[in-house]
Design a protein around this motif. Structure first.
Motif, mmCIF file in Angstrom:
data_model
loop_
_atom_site.group_PDB
_atom_site.id
_atom_site.type_symbol
_atom_site.label_atom_id
_atom_site.label_comp_id
_atom_site.label_asym_id
_atom_site.label_seq_id
_atom_site.Cartn_x
_atom_site.Cartn_y
_atom_site.Cartn_z
ATOM 1 N N ASP A 30 163.773 103.601 0.639
ATOM 2 C CA ASP A 30 164.172 104.024 -0.717
ATOM 3 C C ASP A 30 163.815 102.955 -1.756
ATOM 4 O O ASP A 30 163.471 101.823 -1.419
ATOM 5 C CB ASP A 30 165.686 104.231 -0.754
ATOM 6 N N GLY A 31 164.018 103.317 -3.027
ATOM 7 C CA GLY A 31 163.818 102.362 -4.124
ATOM 8 C C GLY A 31 162.417 101.787 -4.096
ATOM 9 O O GLY A 31 161.427 102.519 -3.979
ATOM 10 N N ILE A 32 162.326 100.441 -4.138
ATOM 11 C CA ILE A 32 160.995 99.827 -4.103
ATOM 12 C C ILE A 32 160.431 99.763 -2.678
ATOM 13 O O ILE A 32 159.286 99.320 -2.491
ATOM 14 C CB ILE A 32 160.988 98.400 -4.710
ATOM 15 N N GLY A 33 161.222 100.209 -1.682
ATOM 16 C CA GLY A 33 160.740 100.175 -0.289
ATOM 17 C C GLY A 33 159.360 100.804 -0.130
ATOM 18 O O GLY A 33 158.425 100.147 0.343
ATOM 19 N N PRO A 34 159.200 102.085 -0.539
ATOM 20 C CA PRO A 34 157.886 102.709 -0.361
ATOM 21 C C PRO A 34 156.779 102.015 -1.167
ATOM 22 O O PRO A 34 155.627 101.972 -0.742
ATOM 23 C CB PRO A 34 158.109 104.143 -0.897
ATOM 24 N N GLU A 35 157.147 101.437 -2.326
ATOM 25 C CA GLU A 35 156.124 100.778 -3.164
ATOM 26 C C GLU A 35 155.563 99.540 -2.460
ATOM 27 O O GLU A 35 154.344 99.348 -2.407
ATOM 28 C CB GLU A 35 156.732 100.370 -4.522
ATOM 29 N N VAL A 36 156.454 98.705 -1.923
ATOM 30 C CA VAL A 36 155.964 97.468 -1.297
ATOM 31 C C VAL A 36 155.388 97.751 0.095
ATOM 32 O O VAL A 36 154.437 97.086 0.523
ATOM 33 C CB VAL A 36 157.050 96.364 -1.247
ATOM 34 N N CYS A 37 155.931 98.769 0.749
ATOM 35 C CA CYS A 37 155.431 99.136 2.082
ATOM 36 C C CYS A 37 153.971 99.587 1.998
ATOM 37 O O CYS A 37 153.140 99.210 2.832
ATOM 38 C CB CYS A 37 156.301 100.263 2.630
ATOM 39 N N ALA A 38 153.664 100.363 0.967
ATOM 40 C CA ALA A 38 152.284 100.849 0.790
ATOM 41 C C ALA A 38 151.325 99.670 0.627
ATOM 42 O O ALA A 38 150.193 99.691 1.121
ATOM 43 C CB ALA A 38 152.212 101.769 -0.431
ATOM 44 N N GLU A 39 151.785 98.619 -0.040
ATOM 45 C CA GLU A 39 150.914 97.453 -0.254
ATOM 46 C C GLU A 39 150.678 96.701 1.056
ATOM 47 O O GLU A 39 149.567 96.255 1.338
ATOM 48 C CB GLU A 39 151.525 96.514 -1.297
#
Ligand code: ATP
Length: 368
Positions: A30-39
């Protein structure tokens, strides 16, 4: 860190090498999890062609607050089983303040995962890459290099599932310290210190709490198995002071669960904040790699989260997989991060810069 797979001998030229496939369960959360995970996945995919003898096979699993809202369970059994069977788990961050159990507690599927997989060893390393990034004065790259080893399965979190009645006059949390739990985490800390500067400091409260006196006794017994490692103790309140005034006195810090939770945020602050602090939760069979930070709802969706902690967590995973190619890839990530951070103009907003999440990753990939 305890390794899942022993390091294969270097393949000789005459022997055909076989590709080793590593199943990686990916839990963006959740939150910024998916954003940083994609990187982090972008970095890993960039490195994949160079890992000729090791292939990473990713499978995404729906876990977290969003999954709870969709189907009523933040850690569905199928996702849990996929994590248990995987060679490693890469996790973004989970939980949102606005999504809670009916009794008001926040969802913490990442802690459930830790407990159910018996990931007793929390490794939280921090390293300063540039003097500008620390709130402390006169610290330069490499001056701050600490590893916090946190016991993940007992301590002051041990009664977290015990509810309390709304009208209670008295609610108690229990500090559970077992001989087995302390021995295994202490051995892990001593083994980690051998890869570093050979010094373990137990952080406790043995001047007040009987459980902490016991924690210290068991630690002292384990220390005898590691005569080459310097072992000492400091009370948790004094540790907080020394970490600000003289952090160079420490190498590996060993703590129970709650003290580790608190101090890992403190040491992250010394090197620039949560966006710089990777972590690994390791057991005898499984391991989860995730940044030390949470879902950061205040910046989620803005594209400004710092992906460094997540990318460095992916490097810890590659090292733990212990294949020569993944270990080499981990070293490349660390070097690339170091090179990017040597230039103080390359920063995301948390460190006073202007780069977006994606742009910072681009810079790291350029260095690779
Ligand atoms: P948890 O309880 O799950 O650990 P938390 O509520 O303590 O989470 P975080 O989600 O870690 O806290 O956020 C703490 C602060 O750090 C917030 O202001 C957040 O914006 C910031 N922060 C956390 N991670 C990052 C990141 N990767 N990049 C930039 N800022 C971050």
């Amino acid at each position: 860190m305890p390794l899942k797979h022993s390091v294969d001998p270097a393949p000789s030229a005459s022997v055909a090498t076989t590709e080793r496939v590593f199943e990686i369960a990916v839990l963006p959360g959740d939150g910024i999890g998916p954003e940083v995970c994609a990187e982090a996945l972008r970095v890993l995919c960039h490195l994949q062609p160079a890992m000729r003898g090791a292939r990473l096979a990713f499978t995404e699993q729906p876990v977290g607050a969003a999954e709870y809202l969709r189907h009523g369970d933040p850690l569905p059994e199928a996702a849990f089983e996929a994590c248990r069977r995987a060679d490693a788990v890469l996790l973004g961050a989970m939980g949102l303040p606005s999504v809670r159990w009916p009794d008001g507690r926040e969802l913490t599927p990442q802690i459930d995962l830790r407990e159910r997989l018996d990931l007793y060893c929390g490794l939280r390393p921090v390293r300063l890459y540039h003097t500008n990034d620390s709130p402390l004065k006169n610290f330069h790259a490499g001056d701050l290099d600490l590893l916090l080893v946190r016991e993940n399965t007992e301590g002051l979190f041990s009664t977290r599932h015990h509810g309390h009645s709304v009208n209670a006059d008295r609610v108690c949390d229990l500090m559970t310290i077992t001989r087995r739990g302390t021995e295994r985490i202490a051995r892990a800390a001593f083994r980690e210190s051998r890869k570093r500067r050979g010094h373990v400091t137990l952080v406790d409260k043995a001047n007040v709490m009987p459980s902490m006196v016991f924690f210290r006794q068991v630690f002292n017994d384990v220390a005898k198995e590691f005569p080459d490692v310097q072992a000492d103790h400091v009370y948790v309140d004094a540790a907080s002071l020394f970490l600000i005034k003289d952090p160079r006195r420490f190498d590996v810090l060993l703590t129970e669960n709650l003290f580790g939770d608190i101090l890992s945020d403190l040491i992250a602050a010394l090197v620039g904040g949560m966006g710089m602090a990777p972590s690994a939760d390791i057991g005898d069979e499984c391991a989860v790699f995730q940044p030390s930070h949470g879902t950061a709802p205040d910046i989620a969706g803005k594209g400004i989260a710092n992906p460094t902690a997540m990318i460095l967590s992916a490097a810890m995973m590659l090292e733990w997989l212990a294949h020569p190619d993944t270990v080499a890839a981990a070293a490349r990530i660390r070097r690339a991060v170091e090179q990017v951070y040597a230039d103080p103009t390359l920063r995301t907003a948390d460190l006073g810069g202007r780069l977006t999440t994606t742009q910072l990753t681009d810079k790291i990939i350029e260095q690779l």
